[in-house]
Design a protein around this motif. Structure first.
Motif, PDB file in Angstrom:
ATOM      1  N   TYR A  87      72.960  28.921  33.131  1.00 38.00           N
ATOM      2  CA  TYR A  87      74.013  28.256  32.362  1.00 38.00           C
ATOM      3  C   TYR A  87      75.100  29.265  31.997  1.00 38.00           C
ATOM      4  O   TYR A  87      74.752  30.385  31.671  1.00 38.00           O
ATOM      5  CB  TYR A  87      73.366  27.671  31.107  1.00 38.00           C
ATOM      6  CG  TYR A  87      74.288  26.972  30.134  1.00 38.00           C
ATOM      7  CD1 TYR A  87      74.710  25.679  30.364  1.00 38.00           C
ATOM      8  CD2 TYR A  87      74.715  27.627  28.982  1.00 38.00           C
ATOM      9  CE1 TYR A  87      75.543  25.035  29.461  1.00 38.00           C
ATOM     10  CE2 TYR A  87      75.554  26.987  28.075  1.00 38.00           C
ATOM     11  CZ  TYR A  87      75.964  25.699  28.327  1.00 38.00           C
ATOM     12  OH  TYR A  87      76.783  25.075  27.438  1.00 38.00           O
ATOM     13  N   PRO A  88      76.402  28.928  31.949  1.00 41.55           N
ATOM     14  CA  PRO A  88      76.934  27.580  32.201  1.00 41.55           C
ATOM     15  C   PRO A  88      77.448  27.333  33.624  1.00 41.55           C
ATOM     16  O   PRO A  88      77.733  26.185  33.929  1.00 41.55           O
ATOM     17  CB  PRO A  88      78.107  27.507  31.216  1.00 41.55           C
ATOM     18  CG  PRO A  88      78.607  28.903  31.114  1.00 41.55           C
ATOM     19  CD  PRO A  88      77.412  29.791  31.332  1.00 41.55           C
ATOM     20  N   PHE A  89      77.611  28.363  34.466  1.00 43.61           N
ATOM     21  CA  PHE A  89      78.202  28.116  35.798  1.00 43.61           C
ATOM     22  C   PHE A  89      77.251  28.577  36.885  1.00 43.61           C
ATOM     23  O   PHE A  89      77.447  29.626  37.498  1.00 43.61           O
ATOM     24  CB  PHE A  89      79.543  28.840  35.935  1.00 43.61           C
ATOM     25  CG  PHE A  89      80.555  28.441  34.905  1.00 43.61           C
ATOM     26  CD1 PHE A  89      80.989  27.135  34.814  1.00 43.61           C
ATOM     27  CD2 PHE A  89      81.068  29.371  34.013  1.00 43.61           C
ATOM     28  CE1 PHE A  89      81.922  26.755  33.856  1.00 43.61           C
ATOM     29  CE2 PHE A  89      82.001  29.002  33.057  1.00 43.61           C
ATOM     30  CZ  PHE A  89      82.430  27.691  32.980  1.00 43.61           C
ATOM     31  N   ARG A 134      88.224  21.490  40.001  1.00 40.78           N
ATOM     32  CA  ARG A 134      87.591  20.720  38.947  1.00 40.78           C
ATOM     33  C   ARG A 134      86.080  20.766  39.097  1.00 40.78           C
ATOM     34  O   ARG A 134      85.560  21.042  40.164  1.00 40.78           O
ATOM     35  CB  ARG A 134      88.099  19.279  38.901  1.00 40.78           C
ATOM     36  CG  ARG A 134      87.719  18.427  40.071  1.00 40.78           C
ATOM     37  CD  ARG A 134      88.483  17.106  40.049  1.00 40.78           C
ATOM     38  NE  ARG A 134      87.947  16.148  39.096  1.00 40.78           N
ATOM     39  CZ  ARG A 134      88.518  14.971  38.809  1.00 40.78           C
ATOM     40  NH1 ARG A 134      89.662  14.633  39.366  1.00 40.78           N
ATOM     41  NH2 ARG A 134      87.980  14.143  37.954  1.00 40.78           N
ATOM     42  N   PHE A 135      85.441  20.508  37.995  1.00 39.10           N
ATOM     43  CA  PHE A 135      83.985  20.451  37.978  1.00 39.10           C
ATOM     44  C   PHE A 135      83.539  19.002  37.886  1.00 39.10           C
ATOM     45  O   PHE A 135      84.171  18.183  37.226  1.00 39.10           O
ATOM     46  CB  PHE A 135      83.436  21.212  36.765  1.00 39.10           C
ATOM     47  CG  PHE A 135      83.373  22.702  36.957  1.00 39.10           C
ATOM     48  CD1 PHE A 135      82.262  23.294  37.546  1.00 39.10           C
ATOM     49  CD2 PHE A 135      84.420  23.523  36.558  1.00 39.10           C
ATOM     50  CE1 PHE A 135      82.196  24.666  37.724  1.00 39.10           C
ATOM     51  CE2 PHE A 135      84.365  24.900  36.740  1.00 39.10           C
ATOM     52  CZ  PHE A 135      83.250  25.469  37.325  1.00 39.10           C
ATOM     53  N   ALA A 194      79.612  16.909  37.220  1.00 42.12           N
ATOM     54  CA  ALA A 194      78.328  17.234  36.610  1.00 42.12           C
ATOM     55  C   ALA A 194      77.315  16.141  36.876  1.00 42.12           C
ATOM     56  O   ALA A 194      77.663  14.986  37.109  1.00 42.12           O
ATOM     57  CB  ALA A 194      78.494  17.422  35.105  1.00 42.12           C
ATOM     58  N   SER A 232      74.224  13.774  35.439  1.00 43.85           N
ATOM     59  CA  SER A 232      74.349  12.883  34.279  1.00 43.85           C
ATOM     60  C   SER A 232      73.889  13.523  32.975  1.00 43.85           C
ATOM     61  O   SER A 232      74.371  13.179  31.907  1.00 43.85           O
ATOM     62  CB  SER A 232      73.550  11.612  34.524  1.00 43.85           C
ATOM     63  OG  SER A 232      72.182  11.947  34.688  1.00 43.85           O
ATOM     64  N   GLY A 233      72.960  14.474  33.065  1.00 43.75           N
ATOM     65  CA  GLY A 233      72.515  15.105  31.829  1.00 43.75           C
ATOM     66  C   GLY A 233      71.570  14.260  31.006  1.00 43.75           C
ATOM     67  O   GLY A 233      71.466  14.448  29.802  1.00 43.75           O
ATOM     68  N   LEU A 281      71.440  19.226  29.031  1.00 43.77           N
ATOM     69  CA  LEU A 281      72.864  19.428  29.271  1.00 43.77           C
ATOM     70  C   LEU A 281      73.182  19.131  30.734  1.00 43.77           C
ATOM     71  O   LEU A 281      72.426  19.511  31.617  1.00 43.77           O
ATOM     72  CB  LEU A 281      73.240  20.886  28.992  1.00 43.77           C
ATOM     73  CG  LEU A 281      73.564  21.289  27.563  1.00 43.77           C
ATOM     74  CD1 LEU A 281      73.996  22.752  27.543  1.00 43.77           C
ATOM     75  CD2 LEU A 281      74.663  20.422  26.977  1.00 43.77           C
ATOM     76  N   PRO A 282      74.305  18.465  30.998  1.00 46.42           N
ATOM     77  CA  PRO A 282      74.684  18.251  32.395  1.00 46.42           C
ATOM     78  C   PRO A 282      74.861  19.587  33.112  1.00 46.42           C
ATOM     79  O   PRO A 282      75.314  20.562  32.504  1.00 46.42           O
ATOM     80  CB  PRO A 282      76.033  17.532  32.280  1.00 46.42           C
ATOM     81  CG  PRO A 282      76.100  16.997  30.896  1.00 46.42           C
ATOM     82  CD  PRO A 282      75.276  17.916  30.056  1.00 46.42           C
ATOM     83  N   LEU A 298      76.815  21.731  35.911  1.00 44.53           N
ATOM     84  CA  LEU A 298      78.145  21.648  36.501  1.00 44.53           C
ATOM     85  C   LEU A 298      78.163  22.101  37.958  1.00 44.53           C
ATOM     86  O   LEU A 298      77.511  23.091  38.308  1.00 44.53           O
ATOM     87  CB  LEU A 298      79.111  22.529  35.706  1.00 44.53           C
ATOM     88  CG  LEU A 298      79.494  21.998  34.323  1.00 44.53           C
ATOM     89  CD1 LEU A 298      80.180  23.084  33.505  1.00 44.53           C
ATOM     90  CD2 LEU A 298      80.417  20.791  34.473  1.00 44.53           C
ATOM     91  N   TYR A 303      84.308   7.106  36.230  1.00 49.48           N
ATOM     92  CA  TYR A 303      85.141   8.310  36.325  1.00 49.48           C
ATOM     93  C   TYR A 303      84.638   9.400  35.380  1.00 49.48           C
ATOM     94  O   TYR A 303      83.528   9.323  34.877  1.00 49.48           O
ATOM     95  CB  TYR A 303      86.601   7.937  36.050  1.00 49.48           C
ATOM     96  CG  TYR A 303      87.203   7.131  37.173  1.00 49.48           C
ATOM     97  CD1 TYR A 303      87.685   7.757  38.308  1.00 49.48           C
ATOM     98  CD2 TYR A 303      87.241   5.743  37.122  1.00 49.48           C
ATOM     99  CE1 TYR A 303      88.212   7.027  39.361  1.00 49.48           C
ATOM    100  CE2 TYR A 303      87.767   4.998  38.175  1.00 49.48           C
ATOM    101  CZ  TYR A 303      88.260   5.661  39.288  1.00 49.48           C
ATOM    102  OH  TYR A 303      88.780   4.943  40.324  1.00 49.48           O
ATOM    103  N   GLY A 304      85.461  10.391  35.139  1.00 50.09           N
ATOM    104  CA  GLY A 304      85.065  11.482  34.262  1.00 50.09           C
ATOM    105  C   GLY A 304      84.280  12.530  35.026  1.00 50.09           C
ATOM    106  O   GLY A 304      84.568  12.809  36.192  1.00 50.09           O
ATOM    107  N   LEU A 305      83.271  13.100  34.384  1.00 48.84           N
ATOM    108  CA  LEU A 305      82.485  14.161  35.008  1.00 48.84           C
ATOM    109  C   LEU A 305      81.663  13.645  36.179  1.00 48.84           C
ATOM    110  O   LEU A 305      81.238  14.418  37.033  1.00 48.84           O
ATOM    111  CB  LEU A 305      81.532  14.783  33.984  1.00 48.84           C
ATOM    112  CG  LEU A 305      82.119  15.811  33.035  1.00 48.84           C
ATOM    113  CD1 LEU A 305      81.049  16.278  32.065  1.00 48.84           C
ATOM    114  CD2 LEU A 305      82.684  17.007  33.793  1.00 48.84           C
TER     115      LEU A 305
END
Lengths: 439, 439
Positions: free
Chosen positions: B70-72, B84-85, B87, B89-90, B94-95, B97, B134-136
């Motif tokens: 984490y985180p990348f 863009r990242f 993810a 669903s988490g 935590l989701p 990325l 949409y979104g992550l």
């Protein structure tokens, strides 16, 4: 400046550039029977946009014009050439669709938004939290495009998921954010609840806030709770103008609570008296009316946003170097809600601000009564309630509100003070302005 | 075929292409200390991917490997190069990325999705309703990119707004849709409630459905309520594989309830026994394990999807002309849930199907009891309840379920039949498999 050759043009050169593009726009619209019909309503032809007074005489465009042409109103390319559609929110009926060609998205909107981001200080290589919504609404997709164009890494979370966002703001060290001001306030609250101190744990330096207009006091309060140097910059735009592409604060105009009309080379913004449609002067309030110069698929000419704004007292030649990109204040209301009483513009939101700020009033109960002659208001009275716990005389409370209103509006308004519980309450949208017609 | 030179390669040529790309991938990963460490765990180096058995011996990758970084995690470019990242669903933390460079989005994902859309019959100039989120989450943005790449007009509504969608399906004459199968079923229901007949009022011809696996019977029922010729094509992909880019039905494989591994030139899909990690053969069930060949920012090598699938009995040389893009069935479960009893794979979902289809059972109350030796199941028993209104003997009901299960699983399973109300009920996620350890 991301595009100094454009952004630093003086007002005359900017107007010359706009005139050339207006002539080209007229040529394009002339190919559309719908647009020719629309101009014909006022005895004009789209090619008349090439004349010096062409835009000033052109017909305005509003939602009713588009609704009458459902489902693809005033589209100037075949639907098959549209890459994607965005839509207005549709709170007052079916959403109205606006088309975007590939060029509209990638050569126009992306560049407009990138310019705004650069203007507030976002730089390539930074990391940005994208907190506007997606789907048919243009907010999120437009900022994705702008961030990509500028070379900023986008974390497209959209609105919501506050617990995740406050943690990632820390762990992923986001530099910038695009989101609504109320959601930013919410994030600060959630962070504190989870033991995260935005001031120390975040590195967020810039936010581009829009979607709703907030006061300078609200913004300053947000900024005080954030890392040193953080600024929340106002932004403004509409689906009809082609995106969140009309106004953005620069570091100088931010201090004055103003925004630049930052894309005047591609979106002409007129600030017009909502009754006469004549331009208002520096320091005066008018309605924002937008025309898109470069948009291929769903151009607008003189779209009435209904949003009211005060032009800066000194709109040109900002210290930032943007000479011909005029500055405006923040959005102060909707022209639908505006009253003009003895020559003074009054917004119910101003009255509400004053009543809410006066101790002893009942916040949710107040009315404006208007006398009219032929539909035009000639005088107004404000009715308030005196809180049962207020320990002074009702007349003192009325005087206090009257003084504050006079100072805020420049207008002496009679105040009626009623006992608590006697004025109307509203379950949903309040009707604050009640008209007393002349017999 | 959108890319006939690739899509019609025979299996040997496809494998040669993959081998070249695997060698290049190994070179790229060799520059990453994280990836070198990861390969070192099994005594390998990323460059070993160039060997004939390189991939077959490479370490698998799973969520725990990523969470530990984490985180990348396992990013092979600097964060600043990520456009863009997206993810996961988490739902279990935590989701995680996954980064996408500009090339990953526009030269890889867009082309992969466009190929899938073309495969099911979507054509340039058509109008498509985009109904994924949409979104992550990558679903919506990936289909936006694919539709744009193919030259299809996108109406990016996302999920929800069913009342609007059923009206626009009619008024805007949408040709294609990308959405979840359950939402499509919901749209049909809402349309009928509003007096819109999908069969007559819509022109929708193709839907690309994913996000969850549904039976052929369910799809055929959907298709029967839609305009003549309408088809709902299964699709499959994951954020880790780089998007909704793994499997898609063609008109031929659709009839067999199968999907092509449609992007085998950019995503290698192995179907492996989840215990031995050896490839399973035609007609057998295994776990989908994906490796990305061209992805710049967050490649994966042997990512364990946990999704189980049966390889077609005749995986190559489809009538559509795709010779080396093998076909698989629909997703039949998660390897986490799988049981292997006396050499037979059993999924709780299969047991549930049989119980639900047998009249007289209580649908929500059933259990699988397993005897184990050293953690491996040696035998299983299924417990059901007999509905209080069932008018036969409980033993008859048990026999009926036993016969259906034997026919479905190829395995004789003892059935215990209990009175209604005696087996456990679950408020949230049910624990259907209970283990009886040997003493």
């Amino acid at each position: 400046m991301l595009h100094p050759r454009i952004e630093s043009l003086d007002r005359d050169d900017m107007k010359a550039l706009q005139a050339r593009k207006l002539a080209a726009l007229g040529e394009r619209l002339a190919a559309s029977p719908e647009w020719c019909d629309h101009f014909a309503k006022v005895g004009m032809h789209p090619r008349d946009l090439a004349a010096a007074d062409g835009l000033a005489n052109a017909p305005t465009l509003e939602k009713s014009d588009l609704r009458a042409r459902y489902p693809f109103p005033m589209l100037t390319v075949d639907v098959s050439r549209v890459t994607r559609f965005f839509a207005t929110s549709g709170t007052t009926g079916l959403p109205v669709l606006f088309g975007f060609t590939h060029k509209d998205l990638h050569q126009l909107l992306a560049v407009q938004v990138a310019r705004q981001l650069y203007c507030i200080g976002v730089r390539p290589g930074e990391r940005a939290y994208q907190g506007y919504g997606y789907g048919l609404w243009i907010g999120g997709p437009a900022h994705d495009l702008g961030l990509q164009e500028l070379g900023v890494t986008c974390f497209p979370v959209g609105p919501g998921r506050a617990e995740l966002v406050v943690q990632w703001l820390r762990d992923q060290a986001w530099d910038a954010a695009t989101l609504s001001p109320l959601f930013l306030a919410h994030l600060i609250r959630v962070a504190r609840e989870r033991g995260i101190d935005p001031k120390k744990d975040w590195v967020l330096r810039n936010a581009i806030i829009g979607g709703q207009s907030v006061s300078r006091a609200f913004r300053e309060q947000l900024e005080a709770e954030m890392p040193a140097g953080f600024r929340a910059y106002n932004t403004y735009g509409t689906t009809e103008s082609g995106g969140p592409n009309v106004g953005t604060s620069c570091p100088y105009s931010h201090g004055r609570d103003e925004m630049h009309l930052i894309n005047e080379d591609t979106v002409i913004t007129e600030i017009l008296d909502p009754e006469t449609f004549k331009p208002v002067g520096p320091g005066e309030v008018g309605e924002i009316v937008v025309s898109t110069l470069d948009k291929e698929a769903s151009p607008v000419v003189r779209w009435r946003t209904r949003d009211l704004v005060r032009i800066s007292g000194k709109p040109y030649d900002c210290e930032c170097g943007r000479r011909g990109m005029p500055t405006i204040g923040r959005i102060i209301g909707r022209s639908d809600d505006m009253l003009k009483v003895r020559g003074v513009l009054v917004f119910p939101s101003q009255v509400e601000d004053v009543i809410a700020a006066t101790p002893g009033t009942v916040k949710e109960a107040w009315q404006i009564y208007v006398d009219t002659v032929d539909g035009s208001p000639t005088s107004m009275t404000v009715a308030i309630e005196c809180d049962a716990g207020y320990d002074g005389a009702p007349s003192n409370l009325a005087d206090a509100v009257a003084r504050s209103l006079a100072s805020r509006l420049g207008l002496k308004v009679p105040i009626e003070c009623h006992p608590q519980g006697t004025l109307p309450r509203y379950e949903a949208k309040a009707r604050r302005v009640l008209v007393k017609e002349q017999p």
